[in-house]
Structure formats: structure tokens, C-alpha cells
Design an enzyme around this catalytic site. Structure first.
Site, PDB file in Angstrom:
ATOM      1  N   THR A 306      50.926 -45.773  10.726  1.00  0.00           N
ATOM      2  CA  THR A 306      52.019 -45.348  11.609  1.00  0.00           C
ATOM      3  C   THR A 306      52.977 -46.504  11.858  1.00  0.00           C
ATOM      4  O   THR A 306      54.206 -46.337  11.829  1.00  0.00           O
ATOM      5  CB  THR A 306      51.464 -44.839  12.951  1.00  0.00           C
ATOM      6  N   TRP A 309      54.867 -47.256   8.589  1.00  0.00           N
ATOM      7  CA  TRP A 309      55.859 -46.206   8.307  1.00  0.00           C
ATOM      8  C   TRP A 309      57.190 -46.506   8.981  1.00  0.00           C
ATOM      9  O   TRP A 309      58.258 -46.234   8.437  1.00  0.00           O
ATOM     10  CB  TRP A 309      55.338 -44.850   8.771  1.00  0.00           C
ATOM     11  N   HIS A 310      57.134 -47.082  10.183  1.00  0.00           N
ATOM     12  CA  HIS A 310      58.357 -47.306  10.945  1.00  0.00           C
ATOM     13  C   HIS A 310      59.209 -48.449  10.401  1.00  0.00           C
ATOM     14  O   HIS A 310      60.409 -48.503  10.700  1.00  0.00           O
ATOM     15  CB  HIS A 310      58.029 -47.547  12.417  1.00  0.00           C
ATOM     16  N   GLY A 311      58.640 -49.347   9.645  1.00  0.00           N
ATOM     17  CA  GLY A 311      59.479 -50.400   9.099  1.00  0.00           C
ATOM     18  C   GLY A 311      58.713 -51.579   8.546  1.00  0.00           C
ATOM     19  O   GLY A 311      57.516 -51.747   8.799  1.00  0.00           O
ATOM     20  N   PHE A 441      64.539 -45.646   9.310  1.00  0.00           N
ATOM     21  CA  PHE A 441      63.141 -45.409   8.962  1.00  0.00           C
ATOM     22  C   PHE A 441      63.001 -44.370   7.851  1.00  0.00           C
ATOM     23  O   PHE A 441      61.990 -44.273   7.237  1.00  0.00           O
ATOM     24  CB  PHE A 441      62.362 -44.948  10.197  1.00  0.00           C
TER      25      PHE A 441
END
Length: 441
Positions: A306, A309-311, A441
């Protein structure tokens, strides 16, 4: 192109609605949506639209072959491997090369790549697990992936949620009216609230003001408001636009800042992403029906992914793993921090999320608690509060479902929506500051 732009509001959307509702056949309407969605993406990504099209074709073709092949696992691995590689190359090459001590390789990031790639992966997953049949028509899968409302910032839509609506949806006035209502609320969230508090957050996090204790908290709270109204506003607009064309997307937010625990917060925040990781990572790994050590690992993997995934930054990884620790502690101890405790935790987590580096985030937190010898407040803080208290109060009210029951009073809500729309349009015309956080994102 963004929803809160003059080009979209005054040219793209009206023109599309006229073309769409002038067409009589479902096939023509679908092709209109497909072509205009690709043009919508190409407006800002004239090169990367071809990469998205190539990815759509590969996932569609491998899923189709996989559905009738005795080597299903091979084709499944090929498709998912390609999608992961696509994300890895465009999103994480610079981060990986830098952390390996190599010269950083910077590659331009296609807008919304995490969102449309996760949708393609969910389609392949569902075909592999038998939850959906492989679609023989490429145009249907292409429309599902590229449909402009949810293309670049979600919500992450499952193919089986809208499969029937691609061919058999029934547009009607009630859905259109509800879609317009939802869109206006989302537009107001974005333009009138998120854009305003974003300027406060940007100034404070950039160190353009004196970092007193109160100013540090003001910047953190402003960013907490910004990311919610920016992202939930976009989701509202996406859901509303979907309804205007006969598609029904599930809600992506459910007043997350009213949560009474970290677990409750993640049931309410970015719901489509949480469900994606639950259904395609957590449950296939065994979920909670495993030994305690294995469950720890499952939770660790989900929250590490998680964060990633955001960066491509250690801040996102630390942010994700912090929630792993908090959620495990809640589950193990049964302790719930309550609304105030939850929100303080969420605000502090957003500080790490927003900061340029982990050390910068920790330094910012030190300022919030006066650990750097900084003053409690100064004239700069008073100036900011005097100039923004009205918007901050509206933002505070907006995190609660205060206006949800206004729908019962059609005349009052109609007037309110007209007021919000006029204010939003006025702000769009007069201001050029219009960032979208989740486009990154």
C-alpha cells in the site's frame, strides 16, 4: 485535462453529452465514450496514451488466451508480470537506481498509471479466478479501462461491477440528475476547499513561514483537509459523471475523518484500493485464517505494498508500515483510540506522507510538539488564521455528514447547488492554482 478546468466544463463535457445523447444505438454511444476517453487522456499524455493502449491490448489478449488454455497459470503470470513491470519501470526506476547507489534514472510518470494498471490487473485476476468471463471484444475492455471519469484518479472499478452496463445500461433522468448533483458537490470540494487549504499546506511544508508550534499544526491540518477534499472531491465527480452516462460506481469515501479507530478509518478511506488489496493480496495469502505469524506477514505485505503503491519514496513506505503497526496493535489489544486519538494519529501520518523525506517529516513533527525550541505562535500564525478561518470552518463542517440530509429539501438543495456551482466556476476562471494530488499516483 482535469474536471475542474474551463476546457473540461465548457467544451469537453457539453460536447460529449450532446454527441452521446444524440446517438441512438448502444454501440455508437460506447464508441463515442471510448474515443473521447482516449482523447481526454491524450490531452495531457499524447505519448503515454499509446502505452496505455498497448497495455490494454496485452491484458485483453492474454486473459482471452488464458480462459481457454491448459496453461492458464503461465498466461496469468505473463499478464500480471507485465503490469508489475510497467509500474516498476515508470514509477520506481529512479527510486531503485538511487537507492542502489547508481546514477538516478528519471523517467516521466504517466498520469494515473497506478489506477488504470490496477484495474487491468483486477480484470486478469477475476478472469483467472473465474469471477468474470474473458471478454472477446477488445473495445469493451478498452472502454472499461479508459473510461475518462475514473481513468486517472479512481475509484478503482472492477470489471464485473460494470460489465453488464457496458452493453445494457439504461440512462435515465434520475441518474443524470443525481450524477450532476454529485459532480457539483465534488467540484466544490476540490475548487473551493482543497485548492485553498493546499496553498496554506504548501507554504508551511516549504518552510516559507515561521515554524511555530501552532503554525506547524495549521499546516498539518490544512494538508489533512486538502488530501481529503482533493481526492474525495475527484471521486465524487467521477461517480457523478459515471451516473450521467449510465454507469454506477461504488463510493470511494465514507466520511473517514469521523472514524473512531484506525481500522474504522481504513474502512472509510479510499475504499476501492483497500478492497483491491484485500481481495487480490490479503485473502489469496490466507487472510486472517492462518497462524499468528503468518497473519503478521500477510498484514506486513499488504501495508508495505500500500505504501509502495502511493509513490517511490521512503516516506510512503514508512507511512504504510506505520499503519501496519497501528492496525496490528488494535487487533491484538482491542484498544480503540476514539475519534480524537484517531484523528491525531491520521494527521501525524499525513505529515510523513506529505514530507519530502522521512527526516524532514520527523523534523516537522518535532516542530508540532515544540521540540525544536520553537515558539507557540507568532503574528504570522494570527495572519493565516484571520485570512482563512472561514474556509477552515467550512472544511471542518465538510468532513461530517452534515449536508447529507439536505437532499430531502429539493428547493433548498437546488439553490445551494447553484450557489456552489457559481462560486466554483468563478474560482476556476479567476485562479490558475489547480493541482490534483492523486494524479501523481
Amino acid at each position: 485535462m482535469v474536471f475542474s478546468s474551463g476546457v473540461f466544463l465548457f467544451l469537453f463535457l457539453p460536447g460529449l453529452l450532446i454527441m452521446y445523447y444524440s446517438a441512438k444505438s448502444r454501440a455508437v454511444r460506447n464508441y463515442i465514450l471510448l474515443i473521447t476517453s482516449l482523447l481526454f487522456y491524450a490531452w495531457g499524455e499524447p505519448v503515454f496514451v499509446f502505452i496505455m493502449l498497448a497495455s490494454i491490448f496485452l491484458n485483453w489478449k492474454t486473459a482471452l488466451i488464458m480462459s481457454s488454455s491448459p496453461h492458464r497459470k503461465f498466461w496469468f503470470t505473463l499478464a500480471i508480470g507485465f503490469d508489475v513491470l510497467l509500474l516498476g519501470v515508470f514509477k520506481y526506476t529512479g527510486f531503485i537506481t538511487e537507492n542502489l547507489g547508481m546514477t538516478r534514472i528519471n523517467i516521466a510518470l504517466p498520469i494515473g498509471i497506478s489506477f488504470f494498471t490496477f484495474q487491468m490487473m483486477s480484470y486478469v485476476f477475476d478472469v483467472y479466478y473465474g469471477k468474470s468471463k474473458a471478454q472477446e471484444k477488445l473495445s469493451y475492455v478498452a472502454l472499461y479501462i479508459s473510461f475518462f471519469p475514473q481513468l486517472i484518479a479512481g475509484p478503482i472499478v472492477r470489471y464485473n461491477q460494470i460489465e453488464a452496463e457496458i452493453t445494457e445500461r439504461h440512462e435515465n433522468f434520475d441518474d443524470f440528475a443525481e450524477g450532476a448533483r454529485r459532480f457539483i458537490y465534488g467540484l466544490g470540494k476540490k475548487v473551493l476547499l482543497a485548492n485553498f487549504v493546499a496553498q496554506i499546506a504548501d507554504n508551511v511544508f516549504a518552510g516559507a513561514v515561521s515554524m511555530t508550534v501552532m503554525m506547524s499544526w495549521l499546516g498539518a491540518v490544512a494538508y489533512t483537509f486538502q488530501i481529503y477534499f482533493d481526492f474525495s472531491g475527484y471521486s465524487d465527480m467521477a461517480i457523478g459523471l459515471g451516473l450521467m452516462f449510465g454507469f454506477h460506481f461504488e463510493d470511494n469515501f465514507n466520511y473517514p475523518y469521523t472514524a473512531s479507530s484506525i481500522t474504522d478509518f481504513w474502512r472509510r478511506w479510499h475504499i476501492s484500493l483497500s478492497r483491491w488489496f484485500r481481495d487480490y493480496v490479503y485473502i489469496p495469502m490466507g487472510g486472517s485464517r492462518v497462524s499468528r505469524s503468518r497473519w503478521f506477514w500477510n498484514m506486513f505485505a499488504v501495508w508495505l505494498l500500500t505504501g509502495i503503491w502511493h509513490g517511490a519514496n521512503w516516506t510512503f513506505i514508512v507511512w504504510g508500515l506505520a499503519y501496519f503497526v497501528l492496525l496490528v496493535l488494535e487487533r491484538m489489544t482491542g484498544f480503540r483510540p476514539g475519534h480524537v486519538g484517531t484523528m491525531i494519529t491520521v494527521v501525524l501520518a499525513w505529515v510523513i506522507f506529505r514530507s519530502e523525506s522521512v527526516s524532514a517529516g520527523l523534523s516537522y513533527m518535532a516542530s508540532m510538539f515544540g521540540l525544536k525550541g520553537n515558539a507557540l505562535y507568532d503574528s504570522g500564525f494570527i495572519f493565516y488564521v484571520k485570512g482563512s478561518w472561514t474556509v477552515l470552518m467550512c472544511a471542518f463542517i465538510g468532513i461530517f455528514p452534515a449536508l447529507r440530509n439536505l437532499k430531502r429539501y429539493a428547493v433548498i438543495e437546488g439553490a445551494w447547488l447553484c450557489f456552489v456551482l457559481m462560486l466554483s466556476i468563478s474560482e476556476i476562471i479567476s485562479s490558475s492554482y489547480n493541482p490534483f494530488i492523486y494524479f501523481n499516483f
